[in-house]
Design a protein around this motif. Structure first.
Motif, PDB file in Angstrom:
ATOM      1  N   PRO A  23       0.830  -1.205   0.000  1.00 44.36           N
ATOM      2  CA  PRO A  23       0.000   0.000   0.000  1.00 44.36           C
ATOM      3  C   PRO A  23       0.863   1.254   0.000  1.00 44.36           C
ATOM      4  O   PRO A  23       1.927   1.305   0.614  1.00 44.36           O
ATOM      5  CB  PRO A  23      -0.808  -0.124   1.294  1.00 44.36           C
ATOM      6  CG  PRO A  23       0.017  -0.992   2.174  1.00 44.36           C
ATOM      7  CD  PRO A  23       0.728  -1.964   1.266  1.00 44.36           C
ATOM      8  N   THR A  26      -0.696   7.486   1.878  1.00 46.14           N
ATOM      9  CA  THR A  26      -1.391   8.677   1.372  1.00 46.14           C
ATOM     10  C   THR A  26      -1.458   9.800   2.396  1.00 46.14           C
ATOM     11  O   THR A  26      -1.844  10.915   2.066  1.00 46.14           O
ATOM     12  CB  THR A  26      -2.823   8.301   0.966  1.00 46.14           C
ATOM     13  OG1 THR A  26      -3.505   7.746   2.100  1.00 46.14           O
ATOM     14  CG2 THR A  26      -2.797   7.281  -0.155  1.00 46.14           C
ATOM     15  N   THR A  44      -6.360   2.808   6.868  1.00 42.04           N
ATOM     16  CA  THR A  44      -7.180   2.367   5.736  1.00 42.04           C
ATOM     17  C   THR A  44      -6.303   2.221   4.493  1.00 42.04           C
ATOM     18  O   THR A  44      -5.494   3.103   4.201  1.00 42.04           O
ATOM     19  CB  THR A  44      -8.302   3.363   5.444  1.00 42.04           C
ATOM     20  OG1 THR A  44      -9.133   3.498   6.606  1.00 42.04           O
ATOM     21  CG2 THR A  44      -9.154   2.902   4.274  1.00 42.04           C
ATOM     22  N   THR A  46      -6.507   1.122   0.226  1.00 42.84           N
ATOM     23  CA  THR A  46      -7.403   1.012  -0.929  1.00 42.84           C
ATOM     24  C   THR A  46      -6.618   0.531  -2.144  1.00 42.84           C
ATOM     25  O   THR A  46      -5.527   1.043  -2.424  1.00 42.84           O
ATOM     26  CB  THR A  46      -8.043   2.369  -1.240  1.00 42.84           C
ATOM     27  OG1 THR A  46      -8.710   2.854  -0.071  1.00 42.84           O
ATOM     28  CG2 THR A  46      -9.048   2.242  -2.372  1.00 42.84           C
ATOM     29  N   ASP A  47      -7.186  -0.479  -2.875  1.00 38.47           N
ATOM     30  CA  ASP A  47      -6.483  -0.965  -4.073  1.00 38.47           C
ATOM     31  C   ASP A  47      -6.883  -0.138  -5.289  1.00 38.47           C
ATOM     32  O   ASP A  47      -7.660   0.810  -5.193  1.00 38.47           O
ATOM     33  CB  ASP A  47      -6.750  -2.455  -4.286  1.00 38.47           C
ATOM     34  CG  ASP A  47      -8.226  -2.761  -4.500  1.00 38.47           C
ATOM     35  OD1 ASP A  47      -8.988  -1.811  -4.837  1.00 38.47           O
ATOM     36  OD2 ASP A  47      -8.619  -3.927  -4.327  1.00 38.47           O
ATOM     37  N   ASP A  48      -6.334  -0.524  -6.438  1.00 38.87           N
ATOM     38  CA  ASP A  48      -6.581   0.240  -7.657  1.00 38.87           C
ATOM     39  C   ASP A  48      -8.031   0.201  -8.096  1.00 38.87           C
ATOM     40  O   ASP A  48      -8.483   1.060  -8.873  1.00 38.87           O
ATOM     41  CB  ASP A  48      -5.689  -0.276  -8.794  1.00 38.87           C
ATOM     42  CG  ASP A  48      -4.226   0.020  -8.526  1.00 38.87           C
ATOM     43  OD1 ASP A  48      -3.956   0.947  -7.721  1.00 38.87           O
ATOM     44  OD2 ASP A  48      -3.349  -0.668  -9.093  1.00 38.87           O
ATOM     45  N   SER A  49      -8.764  -0.792  -7.661  1.00 38.61           N
ATOM     46  CA  SER A  49     -10.172  -0.930  -8.045  1.00 38.61           C
ATOM     47  C   SER A  49     -11.104  -0.198  -7.083  1.00 38.61           C
ATOM     48  O   SER A  49     -12.325  -0.305  -7.198  1.00 38.61           O
ATOM     49  CB  SER A  49     -10.561  -2.410  -8.124  1.00 38.61           C
ATOM     50  OG  SER A  49      -9.768  -3.088  -9.086  1.00 38.61           O
ATOM     51  N   GLY A  50     -10.539   0.483  -6.117  1.00 35.66           N
ATOM     52  CA  GLY A  50     -11.347   1.231  -5.164  1.00 35.66           C
ATOM     53  C   GLY A  50     -11.802   0.432  -3.972  1.00 35.66           C
ATOM     54  O   GLY A  50     -12.594   0.925  -3.168  1.00 35.66           O
ATOM     55  N   ASN A  51     -11.380  -0.810  -3.880  1.00 33.21           N
ATOM     56  CA  ASN A  51     -11.738  -1.604  -2.713  1.00 33.21           C
ATOM     57  C   ASN A  51     -10.851  -1.185  -1.534  1.00 33.21           C
ATOM     58  O   ASN A  51      -9.638  -0.994  -1.690  1.00 33.21           O
ATOM     59  CB  ASN A  51     -11.545  -3.086  -3.012  1.00 33.21           C
ATOM     60  CG  ASN A  51     -12.369  -3.521  -4.213  1.00 33.21           C
ATOM     61  OD1 ASN A  51     -13.586  -3.367  -4.230  1.00 33.21           O
ATOM     62  ND2 ASN A  51     -11.688  -4.051  -5.248  1.00 33.21           N
ATOM     63  N   SER A  52     -11.422  -1.023  -0.352  1.00 32.86           N
ATOM     64  CA  SER A  52     -10.655  -0.560   0.819  1.00 32.86           C
ATOM     65  C   SER A  52     -10.936  -1.424   2.027  1.00 32.86           C
ATOM     66  O   SER A  52     -11.956  -2.107   2.104  1.00 32.86           O
ATOM     67  CB  SER A  52     -10.997   0.891   1.136  1.00 32.86           C
ATOM     68  OG  SER A  52     -12.354   1.020   1.498  1.00 32.86           O
ATOM     69  N   SER A  53     -10.024  -1.344   2.961  1.00 34.36           N
ATOM     70  CA  SER A  53     -10.163  -2.061   4.228  1.00 34.36           C
ATOM     71  C   SER A  53      -9.530  -1.221   5.326  1.00 34.36           C
ATOM     72  O   SER A  53      -8.531  -0.530   5.098  1.00 34.36           O
ATOM     73  CB  SER A  53      -9.477  -3.426   4.133  1.00 34.36           C
ATOM     74  OG  SER A  53      -9.597  -4.126   5.358  1.00 34.36           O
ATOM     75  N   THR A  54     -10.121  -1.256   6.500  1.00 41.19           N
ATOM     76  CA  THR A  54      -9.662  -0.426   7.630  1.00 41.19           C
ATOM     77  C   THR A  54      -9.407  -1.293   8.853  1.00 41.19           C
ATOM     78  O   THR A  54     -10.159  -2.240   9.127  1.00 41.19           O
ATOM     79  CB  THR A  54     -10.713   0.642   7.990  1.00 41.19           C
ATOM     80  OG1 THR A  54     -10.953   1.472   6.850  1.00 41.19           O
ATOM     81  CG2 THR A  54     -10.239   1.516   9.148  1.00 41.19           C
TER      82      THR A  54
END
Length: 278
Positions: A23, A26, A44, A46-54
């Protein structure tokens, strides 16, 4: 998981797979002294596809740097009871002492002094601690002084005196010898105080007028205590005071406004005569 090629052909089956990624940061979080201890931080990704995890992480902010403590020598004056409290701030050079998160506790190994400490250079140790318990110490020299003069008790009250018949001057008495005046001192016993006197000195001849008389005493450390009173010298003339001598000179009227008569009823041979206007 079934895997096919670009033409829809069956390539095979994968029993497991793994996705590896790093990651990108940011944002950053800065901590200061107000956040010492445990802090909860949400992270948090976020991958290139906009999927995120916190997830939540605990950050322990610590200060493990000792304070910089610089000491300076100090002088303490004793009070009227011959005592003085010694505090750490007397010795800390605040301009050159420093701690990243601030010094919160200070102490010194000598907390009070008395008359017995006069004339002795005392080495003291000063301690400082910050909020995280980091310690520092330094040493300084403590000098104890007595700057208080003796206290005089029983000073004469303001008074008016008459030099007496035919006297032009009043001879100032020794007020110490008259008694009634005592003195006390915070560090010197009465027997240690040997320098005392008055101004003007005893025996001074003073004409009519108003004078400030000062009585003083000096302790063994050179401190002077004093008291004062007002002395008024006033010649009081009675009805018989115009008679200089019943057998020689007669002066009348006395007091007079313009004319004074002088007679010599006994015809005494006089070498000289002097008249004083008091």
């Amino acid at each position: 998981l079934r895997v096919t090629d670009n033409f829809g052909g069956d390539v095979g089956t994968l029993d497991s797979y793994c996705i590896n990624f790093v990651p990108l940061a940011t944002s950053t979080i800065e901590f200061d002294c107000s956040q010492l201890g445990l802090n909860q931080v949400d992270v948090t990704v976020t991958d290139d596809s906009g999927n995120s995890s916190t997830c939540t992480a605990t950050v322990n902010v610590i200060d493990n740097t000792d304070p910089i403590l610089v000491c300076m020598d100090a002088t303490v004056e004793l009070d009227e009871n011959g005592m003085a409290e010694v505090t750490p701030d007397l010795f800390i050079d605040t301009a050159n002492s420093f701690d990243a998160c601030g010094i919160t506790i200070t102490a010194v190994d000598v907390t009070d002094v008395t008359c017995d400490d006069i004339g002795t250079a005392i080495t003291v140790t000063v301690f400082a601690s910050d909020a995280s318990g980091n310690l520092a110490s330094c040493t300084a020299t403590l000098t104890v002084v007595d700057n208080l003069g003796p206290t005089l008790v029983g000073c004469p009250e303001d008074q008016t005196v008459d030099p007496g018949p035919l006297n032009l001057f009043y001879e100032l008495p020794d007020y110490w010898a008259l008694g009634g005046i005592t003195f006390s001192d915070n560090c010197s016993e009465e027997g240690d105080i040997t320098n005392f006197g008055q101004s003007p000195a005893a025996g001074t001849l003073l004409p009519d007028g108003t004078y400030t008389i000062t009585l003083f005493a000096e302790d063994e450390y050179g401190n002077v205590g004093e008291c004062t009173f007002i002395l008024t010298i006033e010649s009081i003339l009675g009805k018989d005071d115009n008679l200089l001598d019943i057998a020689t000179i007669v002066l009348y009227p006395n007091p007079a406004n313009a004319v004074v008569n002088i007679s010599n009823p006994q015809s005494i041979a006089l070498e000289s005569a002097a008249i004083y206007d008091l």
